[in-house]
Write a protein that holds these residues in place. Structure first.
Motif, PDB file in Angstrom:
ATOM      1  N   LYS A  41       0.837  -1.204   0.000  1.00 28.09           N
ATOM      2  CA  LYS A  41       0.000   0.000   0.000  1.00 28.09           C
ATOM      3  C   LYS A  41       0.871   1.255   0.000  1.00 28.09           C
ATOM      4  CE  LYS A  41      -4.379   1.509   1.884  1.00 28.09           C
ATOM      5  NZ  LYS A  41      -5.486   1.152   2.793  1.00 28.09           N
ATOM      6  N   TYR A  42       1.968   1.222   0.753  1.00 24.86           N
ATOM      7  CA  TYR A  42       2.903   2.347   0.782  1.00 24.86           C
ATOM      8  C   TYR A  42       3.551   2.546  -0.582  1.00 24.86           C
ATOM      9  CZ  TYR A  42       7.289   4.798   1.714  1.00 24.86           C
ATOM     10  OH  TYR A  42       8.356   5.669   1.656  1.00 24.86           O
ATOM     11  N   LEU A  43       4.000   1.457  -1.211  1.00 25.14           N
ATOM     12  CA  LEU A  43       4.642   1.555  -2.528  1.00 25.14           C
ATOM     13  C   LEU A  43       3.667   2.052  -3.586  1.00 25.14           C
ATOM     14  CD1 LEU A  43       6.741  -1.759  -2.540  1.00 25.14           C
ATOM     15  CD2 LEU A  43       7.631   0.580  -2.405  1.00 25.14           C
ATOM     16  N   ALA A  44       2.389   1.670  -3.467  1.00 17.15           N
ATOM     17  CA  ALA A  44       1.382   2.037  -4.470  1.00 17.15           C
ATOM     18  C   ALA A  44       1.037   3.522  -4.442  1.00 17.15           C
ATOM     19  CB  ALA A  44       0.114   1.205  -4.252  1.00 17.15           C
ATOM     20  N   GLU A  45       1.413   4.199  -3.363  1.00 13.64           N
ATOM     21  CA  GLU A  45       1.104   5.635  -3.287  1.00 13.64           C
ATOM     22  C   GLU A  45       1.849   6.442  -4.351  1.00 13.64           C
ATOM     23  OE1 GLU A  45       1.993   6.823   0.671  1.00 13.64           O
ATOM     24  OE2 GLU A  45       0.274   5.774   1.565  1.00 13.64           O
ATOM     25  N   GLU A  46       3.068   6.000  -4.720  1.00 14.42           N
ATOM     26  CA  GLU A  46       3.868   6.764  -5.669  1.00 14.42           C
ATOM     27  C   GLU A  46       4.369   5.942  -6.855  1.00 14.42           C
ATOM     28  OE1 GLU A  46       7.015   8.708  -3.610  1.00 14.42           O
ATOM     29  OE2 GLU A  46       5.668   9.904  -2.346  1.00 14.42           O
ATOM     30  N   ASN A  47       3.950   4.689  -6.936  1.00 11.00           N
ATOM     31  CA  ASN A  47       4.440   3.812  -8.013  1.00 11.00           C
ATOM     32  C   ASN A  47       3.303   2.986  -8.585  1.00 11.00           C
ATOM     33  OD1 ASN A  47       7.598   3.971  -7.399  1.00 11.00           O
ATOM     34  ND2 ASN A  47       6.545   3.632  -5.451  1.00 11.00           N
ATOM     35  N   GLU A  48       3.419   2.635  -9.861  1.00  9.18           N
ATOM     36  CA  GLU A  48       2.512   1.612 -10.375  1.00  9.18           C
ATOM     37  C   GLU A  48       2.983   0.283  -9.800  1.00  9.18           C
ATOM     38  OE1 GLU A  48       2.617   1.426 -14.608  1.00  9.18           O
ATOM     39  OE2 GLU A  48       4.740   0.923 -14.727  1.00  9.18           O
ATOM     40  N   VAL A  49       2.050  -0.625  -9.590  1.00  9.79           N
ATOM     41  CA  VAL A  49       2.355  -1.908  -8.955  1.00  9.79           C
ATOM     42  C   VAL A  49       2.153  -3.024  -9.970  1.00  9.79           C
ATOM     43  CG1 VAL A  49       1.749  -3.516  -7.107  1.00  9.79           C
ATOM     44  CG2 VAL A  49       1.676  -1.053  -6.695  1.00  9.79           C
ATOM     45  N   ILE A  50       3.165  -3.890 -10.077  1.00 10.09           N
ATOM     46  CA  ILE A  50       3.128  -4.997 -11.026  1.00 10.09           C
ATOM     47  C   ILE A  50       3.434  -6.297 -10.285  1.00 10.09           C
ATOM     48  CG2 ILE A  50       4.164  -6.004 -13.112  1.00 10.09           C
ATOM     49  CD1 ILE A  50       4.849  -3.135 -13.990  1.00 10.09           C
ATOM     50  N   ILE A  51       2.598  -7.308 -10.508  1.00 13.96           N
ATOM     51  CA  ILE A  51       2.835  -8.640  -9.935  1.00 13.96           C
ATOM     52  C   ILE A  51       3.604  -9.471 -10.951  1.00 13.96           C
ATOM     53  CG2 ILE A  51       1.791 -10.754  -9.036  1.00 13.96           C
ATOM     54  CD1 ILE A  51      -0.666  -9.097  -8.281  1.00 13.96           C
TER      55      ILE A  51
ATOM     56  N   MET B 235      -3.653 -11.002  -5.159  1.00 12.75           N
ATOM     57  CA  MET B 235      -4.811 -10.193  -5.525  1.00 12.75           C
ATOM     58  C   MET B 235      -5.819 -10.137  -4.376  1.00 12.75           C
ATOM     59  SD  MET B 235      -4.370  -9.041  -8.635  1.00 12.75           S
ATOM     60  CE  MET B 235      -6.029  -8.622  -9.139  1.00 12.75           C
ATOM     61  N   GLN B 236      -6.001 -11.244  -3.668  1.00 13.19           N
ATOM     62  CA  GLN B 236      -6.916 -11.264  -2.529  1.00 13.19           C
ATOM     63  C   GLN B 236      -6.412 -10.379  -1.403  1.00 13.19           C
ATOM     64  OE1 GLN B 236      -7.245 -15.739  -2.227  1.00 13.19           O
ATOM     65  NE2 GLN B 236      -9.370 -15.227  -1.775  1.00 13.19           N
ATOM     66  N   ILE B 237      -5.115 -10.490  -1.120  1.00 10.20           N
ATOM     67  CA  ILE B 237      -4.527  -9.710  -0.036  1.00 10.20           C
ATOM     68  C   ILE B 237      -4.550  -8.218  -0.355  1.00 10.20           C
ATOM     69  CG2 ILE B 237      -2.368  -9.278   1.228  1.00 10.20           C
ATOM     70  CD1 ILE B 237      -1.752 -12.336   0.567  1.00 10.20           C
ATOM     71  N   CYS B 238      -4.311  -7.894  -1.628  1.00  9.32           N
ATOM     72  CA  CYS B 238      -4.202  -6.485  -2.050  1.00  9.32           C
ATOM     73  C   CYS B 238      -5.452  -6.018  -2.792  1.00  9.32           C
ATOM     74  CB  CYS B 238      -2.972  -6.310  -2.938  1.00  9.32           C
ATOM     75  SG  CYS B 238      -1.427  -6.743  -2.140  1.00  9.32           S
ATOM     76  N   LYS B 239      -6.603  -6.519  -2.394  1.00 14.57           N
ATOM     77  CA  LYS B 239      -7.820  -6.214  -3.149  1.00 14.57           C
ATOM     78  C   LYS B 239      -8.202  -4.732  -3.094  1.00 14.57           C
ATOM     79  CE  LYS B 239     -11.050  -7.491   0.566  1.00 14.57           C
ATOM     80  NZ  LYS B 239     -12.232  -8.316   0.893  1.00 14.57           N
ATOM     81  N   ASP B 240      -7.678  -3.999  -2.095  1.00 14.51           N
ATOM     82  CA  ASP B 240      -7.965  -2.568  -2.005  1.00 14.51           C
ATOM     83  C   ASP B 240      -6.845  -1.712  -2.611  1.00 14.51           C
ATOM     84  OD1 ASP B 240      -6.150  -3.319  -0.059  1.00 14.51           O
ATOM     85  OD2 ASP B 240      -6.820  -1.806   1.375  1.00 14.51           O
ATOM     86  N   ILE B 241      -5.903  -2.360  -3.303  1.00 13.07           N
ATOM     87  CA  ILE B 241      -4.765  -1.673  -3.913  1.00 13.07           C
ATOM     88  C   ILE B 241      -4.829  -1.854  -5.426  1.00 13.07           C
ATOM     89  CG2 ILE B 241      -2.237  -1.573  -4.071  1.00 13.07           C
ATOM     90  CD1 ILE B 241      -2.185  -2.726  -1.188  1.00 13.07           C
ATOM     91  N   ARG B 242      -4.577  -0.799  -6.159  1.00  8.09           N
ATOM     92  CA  ARG B 242      -4.606  -0.894  -7.622  1.00  8.09           C
ATOM     93  C   ARG B 242      -3.383  -1.662  -8.123  1.00  8.09           C
ATOM     94  NH1 ARG B 242      -6.384   0.874 -12.442  1.00  8.09           N
ATOM     95  NH2 ARG B 242      -4.862   1.478 -14.030  1.00  8.09           N
ATOM     96  N   ILE B 243      -3.631  -2.762  -8.824  1.00  9.88           N
ATOM     97  CA  ILE B 243      -2.570  -3.511  -9.491  1.00  9.88           C
ATOM     98  C   ILE B 243      -2.604  -3.098 -10.965  1.00  9.88           C
ATOM     99  CG2 ILE B 243      -1.637  -5.791 -10.057  1.00  9.88           C
ATOM    100  CD1 ILE B 243      -1.668  -5.151  -7.031  1.00  9.88           C
TER     101      ILE B 243
END
Length: 355
Positions: A57-67, A78-86
């Motif tokens: 969640k901290y990284l997603a504030e200033e970066n795009e997130v890629i799995i 995806m389940q754990i980070c369901k409130d975070i934009r992937i």
């Protein structure tokens, strides 16, 4: 929901010794009534991955997130980070690149390295984790790479022997109900000196595995009982699968199960009550017998009331087990203390500890 059911549930809840047990009990009770296991999955995952989630969640504030990795663990992330934009998923599979996964575009490793150098990366693959990490570290800052660790595997290692609950002596007499391949007995022998093991297993393929293992432990007295456990001596129909999922087909299920074309593995086996087999003190019962736990406990009434062994009993094979099994044990020994732990992200591997 009857008054008797509510009273039993309240009685069990009052016997539970910590908040973790009470929460799992309520989630499993909800599953038994509604069939919805997702609240329990989310609770266990959140507990295991709280730090992981905060970091992403901290990284997603200033970066795009890629799995990185579109396999089974990607779904977990995806389940754990369901409130975070992937933003993207990265995978070598051309079909996944064409179709996407979970409604998210899939890019190739080459595109990741070329066009997304400022992204935060979650490496979900565990099989190729080191290889992928080495490749990414040449391009990405290490503080933007997060490794997904499957805590479920670590959690499973404690099943039947939870360190916070179970205490062992140096002369354990262990009853391994549903011995399968002798691994649980071997694990106990790593933790303490085991005086004797009663290994119950009716599946002939599993029996061969156990017999091979027994010869390696001459220092321990091991009695292999080639029968299933029940509340009395009988001959029952048994589905022999040669693995940990073999089970007794109860009388009301026989015709239904045979109609499902499983009859080629359905055989007749001898079953017995534990009270009729064991005529000496016991200290620990582990029971994972695919739905026959309550019947087996009813057949061990004398042993339980006389010797008060600690127990690790699976209570997930039938929805009603969450109520019926602890209620029966509490009836036998009212001052037993109960704990419940969950060892999977699903309805399975729920263990009742009795101490």
């Amino acid at each position: 929901m009857t008054k008797e059911f509510i009273q039993k549930a309240q009685q069990i809840y009052n016997c539970l010794q910590d908040e973790e047990s009470k929460k799992i009990f309520m989630y499993k009770l909800n599953w038994a009534i509604t069939g919805d296991i997702n609240p329990l999955i989310q609770y266990v995952m959140k507990k295991d991955y709280n730090k992981f989630h905060k970091k992403i969640k901290y990284l997603a504030e200033e970066n795009e997130v890629i799995i990185y990795g579109a396999g089974v663990n990607c779904s977990r992330v995806m389940q754990i980070c369901k409130d975070i934009r992937i933003n993207y998923i990265c995978d070598r599979d051309a079909e996944k690149q064409a179709e996407g996964v979970h409604g998210i575009a899939v890019i190739s490793p080459e595109e990741l390295l070329k066009n997304h150098k400022n992204a935060a990366i979650i490496i979900s693959t565990t099989k190729y984790q080191n290889e992928v990490l080495e490749q990414l570290e040449s391009v990405f800052s290490r503080d933007k790479i997060e490794l997904f660790f499957p805590y479920e595997q670590e959690r499973a290692k404690q099943q039947y022997f939870d360190n916070d609950i179970m205490k062992f002596s140096e002369n354990e007499v262990f009853v391994d109900c549903g011995c399968y391949d002798f691994e649980t007995s071997k694990e106990l022998m790593k933790k303490c000196k085991v005086k004797k093991i009663f290994a119950f297993e009716p599946d002939s393929q599993n029996i061969r595995k156990i017999e091979q293992e027994i010869s390696r432990y001459p220092e321990c007295e091991i009695k292999l009982v080639k029968k299933g456990l029940w509340d009395k001596t009988a001959v029952l129909t048994f589905l022999a699968t040669g693995d940990m999922e073999s089970y007794i087909i109860e009388s009301g299920q026989v015709e239904q199960k045979l109609e499902m074309n499983i009859n080629e593995n359905a055989i007749k086996i001898n079953v017995a009550a534990m009270d009729d087999i064991i005529k000496e003190p016991i200290s620990f019962i582990k029971m994972d017998i695919e739905g026959s736990e309550l019947k087996a406990l009813q057949g061990a009434k004398h042993l339980i009331q006389t010797y008060r062994p600690k127990m690790a009993i699976c209570i997930y094979h039938k929805p009603e087990d969450i109520i019926d099994i602890p209620a029966y044990i509490a009836e036998l020994v009212p001052d037993y203390k109960f704990y419940i732990r969950q060892y999977s992200y699903g309805p399975c591997e729920t263990v009742l500890y009795v101490v």
